[in-house]
Design a protein around this motif. Structure first.
Motif, PDB file in Angstrom:
ATOM      1  N   PHE A 284      11.188 -36.567 -15.296  1.00 37.66           N
ATOM      2  CA  PHE A 284      11.095 -36.956 -16.698  1.00 37.66           C
ATOM      3  C   PHE A 284      12.257 -37.864 -17.053  1.00 37.66           C
ATOM      4  O   PHE A 284      13.389 -37.563 -16.745  1.00 37.66           O
ATOM      5  CB  PHE A 284      11.125 -35.724 -17.605  1.00 37.66           C
ATOM      6  N   ILE A 285      11.966 -38.962 -17.701  1.00 35.51           N
ATOM      7  CA  ILE A 285      13.000 -39.873 -18.177  1.00 35.51           C
ATOM      8  C   ILE A 285      13.117 -39.703 -19.676  1.00 35.51           C
ATOM      9  O   ILE A 285      12.143 -39.838 -20.402  1.00 35.51           O
ATOM     10  CB  ILE A 285      12.649 -41.332 -17.838  1.00 35.51           C
ATOM     11  N   ASN A 286      14.305 -39.363 -20.138  1.00 36.67           N
ATOM     12  CA  ASN A 286      14.537 -39.088 -21.551  1.00 36.67           C
ATOM     13  C   ASN A 286      14.105 -40.271 -22.408  1.00 36.67           C
ATOM     14  O   ASN A 286      14.542 -41.395 -22.205  1.00 36.67           O
ATOM     15  CB  ASN A 286      16.028 -38.797 -21.771  1.00 36.67           C
ATOM     16  N   GLY A 287      13.211 -39.983 -23.371  1.00 36.62           N
ATOM     17  CA  GLY A 287      12.745 -41.018 -24.280  1.00 36.62           C
ATOM     18  C   GLY A 287      11.457 -41.661 -23.836  1.00 36.62           C
ATOM     19  O   GLY A 287      10.798 -42.337 -24.604  1.00 36.62           O
ATOM     20  N   CYS A 288      11.045 -41.498 -22.577  1.00 38.66           N
ATOM     21  CA  CYS A 288       9.824 -42.131 -22.095  1.00 38.66           C
ATOM     22  C   CYS A 288       8.616 -41.358 -22.598  1.00 38.66           C
ATOM     23  O   CYS A 288       8.640 -40.144 -22.722  1.00 38.66           O
ATOM     24  CB  CYS A 288       9.822 -42.170 -20.574  1.00 38.66           C
ATOM     25  N   THR A 289       7.514 -42.024 -22.857  1.00 39.83           N
ATOM     26  CA  THR A 289       6.319 -41.376 -23.367  1.00 39.83           C
ATOM     27  C   THR A 289       5.223 -41.259 -22.330  1.00 39.83           C
ATOM     28  O   THR A 289       4.116 -40.840 -22.635  1.00 39.83           O
ATOM     29  CB  THR A 289       5.770 -42.168 -24.566  1.00 39.83           C
ATOM     30  N   ASN A 290       5.484 -41.593 -21.076  1.00 41.08           N
ATOM     31  CA  ASN A 290       4.437 -41.542 -20.059  1.00 41.08           C
ATOM     32  C   ASN A 290       4.226 -40.127 -19.542  1.00 41.08           C
ATOM     33  O   ASN A 290       3.169 -39.784 -19.017  1.00 41.08           O
ATOM     34  CB  ASN A 290       4.798 -42.476 -18.895  1.00 41.08           C
ATOM     35  N   LEU A 291       5.262 -39.277 -19.646  1.00 41.65           N
ATOM     36  CA  LEU A 291       5.146 -37.855 -19.353  1.00 41.65           C
ATOM     37  C   LEU A 291       4.640 -37.572 -17.947  1.00 41.65           C
ATOM     38  O   LEU A 291       3.831 -36.676 -17.730  1.00 41.65           O
ATOM     39  CB  LEU A 291       4.222 -37.166 -20.376  1.00 41.65           C
ATOM     40  N   ASN A 292       5.080 -38.331 -16.957  1.00 40.08           N
ATOM     41  CA  ASN A 292       4.650 -38.076 -15.590  1.00 40.08           C
ATOM     42  C   ASN A 292       5.454 -36.952 -14.970  1.00 40.08           C
ATOM     43  O   ASN A 292       6.648 -36.827 -15.181  1.00 40.08           O
ATOM     44  CB  ASN A 292       4.835 -39.340 -14.742  1.00 40.08           C
TER      45      ASN A 292
ATOM     46  N   PHE B 197       1.006 -37.020 -29.088  1.00 41.94           N
ATOM     47  CA  PHE B 197       0.623 -37.549 -27.775  1.00 41.94           C
ATOM     48  C   PHE B 197      -0.484 -36.679 -27.184  1.00 41.94           C
ATOM     49  O   PHE B 197      -0.271 -35.492 -26.911  1.00 41.94           O
ATOM     50  CB  PHE B 197       1.834 -37.572 -26.836  1.00 41.94           C
ATOM     51  N   LEU B 198      -1.635 -37.270 -27.012  1.00 39.65           N
ATOM     52  CA  LEU B 198      -2.769 -36.575 -26.410  1.00 39.65           C
ATOM     53  C   LEU B 198      -2.781 -36.895 -24.925  1.00 39.65           C
ATOM     54  O   LEU B 198      -2.933 -38.054 -24.529  1.00 39.65           O
ATOM     55  CB  LEU B 198      -4.075 -37.019 -27.074  1.00 39.65           C
ATOM     56  N   LYS B 199      -2.631 -35.864 -24.111  1.00 40.60           N
ATOM     57  CA  LYS B 199      -2.578 -36.059 -22.671  1.00 40.60           C
ATOM     58  C   LYS B 199      -3.009 -34.782 -21.969  1.00 40.60           C
ATOM     59  O   LYS B 199      -2.494 -33.702 -22.258  1.00 40.60           O
ATOM     60  CB  LYS B 199      -1.161 -36.435 -22.240  1.00 40.60           C
TER      61      LYS B 199
ATOM     62  N   THR C  49      -1.817 -42.114 -18.959  1.00 40.77           N
ATOM     63  CA  THR C  49      -0.930 -42.490 -20.061  1.00 40.77           C
ATOM     64  C   THR C  49      -1.402 -41.790 -21.324  1.00 40.77           C
ATOM     65  O   THR C  49      -2.603 -41.748 -21.611  1.00 40.77           O
ATOM     66  CB  THR C  49      -0.948 -44.012 -20.273  1.00 40.77           C
ATOM     67  N   SER C  50      -0.485 -41.240 -22.083  1.00 37.32           N
ATOM     68  CA  SER C  50      -0.831 -40.511 -23.298  1.00 37.32           C
ATOM     69  C   SER C  50      -1.521 -41.411 -24.306  1.00 37.32           C
ATOM     70  O   SER C  50      -1.182 -42.598 -24.441  1.00 37.32           O
ATOM     71  CB  SER C  50       0.426 -39.916 -23.936  1.00 37.32           C
ATOM     72  N   ILE C  51      -2.463 -40.843 -25.035  1.00 36.86           N
ATOM     73  CA  ILE C  51      -3.072 -41.512 -26.176  1.00 36.86           C
ATOM     74  C   ILE C  51      -2.287 -41.101 -27.421  1.00 36.86           C
ATOM     75  O   ILE C  51      -1.987 -39.922 -27.607  1.00 36.86           O
ATOM     76  CB  ILE C  51      -4.551 -41.110 -26.334  1.00 36.86           C
TER      77      ILE C  51
END
Length: 561
Positions: free
Chosen positions: A16-24, A159-161, A167-169
């Protein structure tokens, strides 16, 4: 059941990268590498879902955004230097904060991490055969909704995921609200009822649904000049509050301050809370955040003191004065609890260690306590601890009394170490390994009093049912009867209910949301005159915007930032 954390890193590897929204995330095989049973693996997978809550509810994260942005709390440069932090606490209070604010960034980051861990658990738990996995799956999905609820309230996004690799919607406004409601409803049947406040339960979901419906008018039209509360939404608030009250699982506490004590995990008023017990590595700092650097609450720890942080504003204090004049606000046991007898009897200047407890609630005037000289506490001839008037010795101002004043502002005089009435709502832990930073009191997210007050508000907003609302408010007031309960109110309207929420729930991180819903967030109070309604939500951190820059148009900054 207690969900312990030491084996987490061997169970789940999180990218997880702080601030990123990809949530991988990268998920490891839970059982093959460790030889754990499915039950042990399930315990290890659900634990990190909750593990970000203590960081979110840290005093400089969610508290700052929900309290220092309001009329309840203010934090000036103490002595012209302490708590300066490049002006971020002043900006938060004056609604001039920016997208680079570090407290906003860290709060966003911790929420996103909790969201990410929830999604990992949702994808991993179905592979396990232990019966607990079904319950944990519901909890993980419910916690995904809760983390999104925090984002929605503060930043206006959800964030819908579901798929780890997708990638989150991004959802906003009514679409986001409907999604959250459906998610909570979907998990409720599979949640437990009696596992304690540190986990998501049916009662917690009912309370969160009541909170969503109560704020639905705001969430559907965030910047409206005024909000229209649909009767159907208010009916839902009443429905879910009724479920909690009728369940018989929760009860109002006679001792108000025990709700915030070190042993509050077992207090039956708590519905949902951040589990801070010592063996779960809790780090509740709420107890020392506000009080003086020369207040030492635990005789066993001569280095454990306060930090001269935020105080209440004179405007908030005057709501108490107005309500109880000509009597002192201390007639309400929620306002103040005296634990040291020297305040009323100056001769009581020697206290046994087991009997020493600092006062609780809103602290005013000259403070008394343990007297520390050369790093040790003074003792009386009988071996008890000496207590007396306190001075700002730790601030190198030995002639300045620790005498809290009503006046506090951003002037030099108003920013001294003694300015502002302080709050000691949560209790210092006598078992903490540091005596200071590692409090054991669970931080409350939902409790029964709030349920009664939400139900009262919904009845008022739907059809002006003042009689039912008054009964609910007086039920809460009458319950606080360890000594003398606050006097019953004789009338009720929305302004009085807003005031009552301030008396009952101060310092509990609901004030900003309340002020917006009651149409008071653009008001004027101590050192705050900004009336920009766009400040009802916070900026998305610039780091998140930059991190999503490779997806044009994906993450739009909120208006005015």
């Amino acid at each position: 059941m207690k969900l312990k954390l030491p084996i987490l890193l061997t169970l789940v590897g999180i990218l997880f990268i702080n601030g990123c929204t990809n949530l991988n995330e990268v998920v490891l095989d839970e059982t093959s590498a460790t030889g754990l049973s499915d039950k042990q693996a399930a315990d290890g997978i659900i634990a990190p879902v909750y593990a970000r809550l203590p960081d979110i509810f840290l005093h400089t994260n969610y508290f700052t955004m929900q309290e220092i942005s309001t009329d309840e709390a203010i934090l000036p440069y103490r002595g012209g230097a302490d708590w300066g932090d490049n002006g971020i606490y002043i900006a938060m209070h004056q609604h001039t904060h920016t997208s680079t604010d570090p407290n906003i960034r860290s709060t966003w980051g911790f929420i996103l991490q909790g969201l990410s861990r929830s999604i990992t658990a949702i994808n991993t738990l179905p592979t396990l055969k232990d019966p607990s996995a079904k319950t944990y799956l519901a909890e993980a999905r419910g916690m995904r909704a809760y983390y999104n609820m925090l984002l929605f309230d503060m930043f206006g996004v959800v964030f819908l995921k579901d798929d780890l690799g997708a990638t989150s919607i991004i959802l906003r406004n009514a679409e986001a609200l409907d999604y959250l409601m459906k998610e909570f409803l979907a998990v409720e049947p599979n949640l437990e009822t009696t596992v304690g406040p540190g986990r998501l339960t049916k009662g917690a979901v009912w309370g969160l649904l009541a909170r969503l419906y109560l704020n639905s008018a705001v969430y559907r039209d965030r910047f409206a000049a005024s909000f229209t509360f649909a009767p159907a939404d208010m009916d839902k608030v009443v429905e879910y509050c009724d479920k909690i009250i009728a369940s018989g699982q929760y009860s109002l506490s006679n001792d108000f301050f025990s709700i915030f004590g070190s042993a509050n995990h077992d207090n039956r008023e708590l519905i949902f809370a951040v589990d801070q017990r010592a063996d779960l590595n809790g780090h509740n700092r709420m107890a020392y955040f506000s009080i003086s650097g020369d207040q030492f609450p635990i005789p066993a720890y001569p280095a454990a003191n306060g930090t001269d942080g935020p105080a209440i504003t004179p405007d908030y204090y005057q709501t108490w004065v107005t309500a109880y004049a000509p009597k002192d606000p201390a007639v309400d046991p929620r306002f103040y609890k005296q634990n040291l007898s020297i305040y009323s009897n100056p001769a009581d200047s020697c206290v046994a260690e087991a009997d020493f407890n600092i006062n609780r609630g809103i602290l005013r005037g000259q403070q008394y306590g343990l007297i520390r000289k050369n790093g040790v506490f003074l003792k009386c001839p009988d071996g008890k601890f000496k207590v007396g008037k306190l001075f700002n010795d730790t601030r190198n101002k030995p002639t300045l009394p620790v005498n809290f004043t009503e006046k506090i502002d951003y002037t030099v005089a108003g920013s001294e170490y003694n300015t502002g009435y302080r709050v000691e709502k949560y209790e210092f832990s006598k078992k903490s390994v540091s005596g200071r930073n590692f409090g054991e009191a669970d931080i409350i997210i939902l409790r029964l009093a709030d349920i009664y007050l939400m139900r009262a508000e919904a009845k008022l907003r739907k059809n002006g049912d003042a009689a039912s609302a008054l009964a609910d408010v007086n039920t809460v007031r009458a319950a606080r009867n360890t000594t003398t309960p606050p006097p019953a109110l004789t009338s009720m309207n929305l302004d009085l209910l807003f005031r009552e929420r301030g008396f009952e729930l101060y310092w509990e991180m609901v004030r900003r949301t309340d002020m917006i819903r009651f149409g008071k967030y653009e008001g004027t109070w101590t050192e705050k005159t900004n009336t920009d309604k766009l400040k009802r939500i916070f900026p998305i951190p610039q780091t998140a915007i930059d991190g999503a820059s490779n997806l044009p148009g994906y993450l739009k900054q909120n208006d005015s930032y």
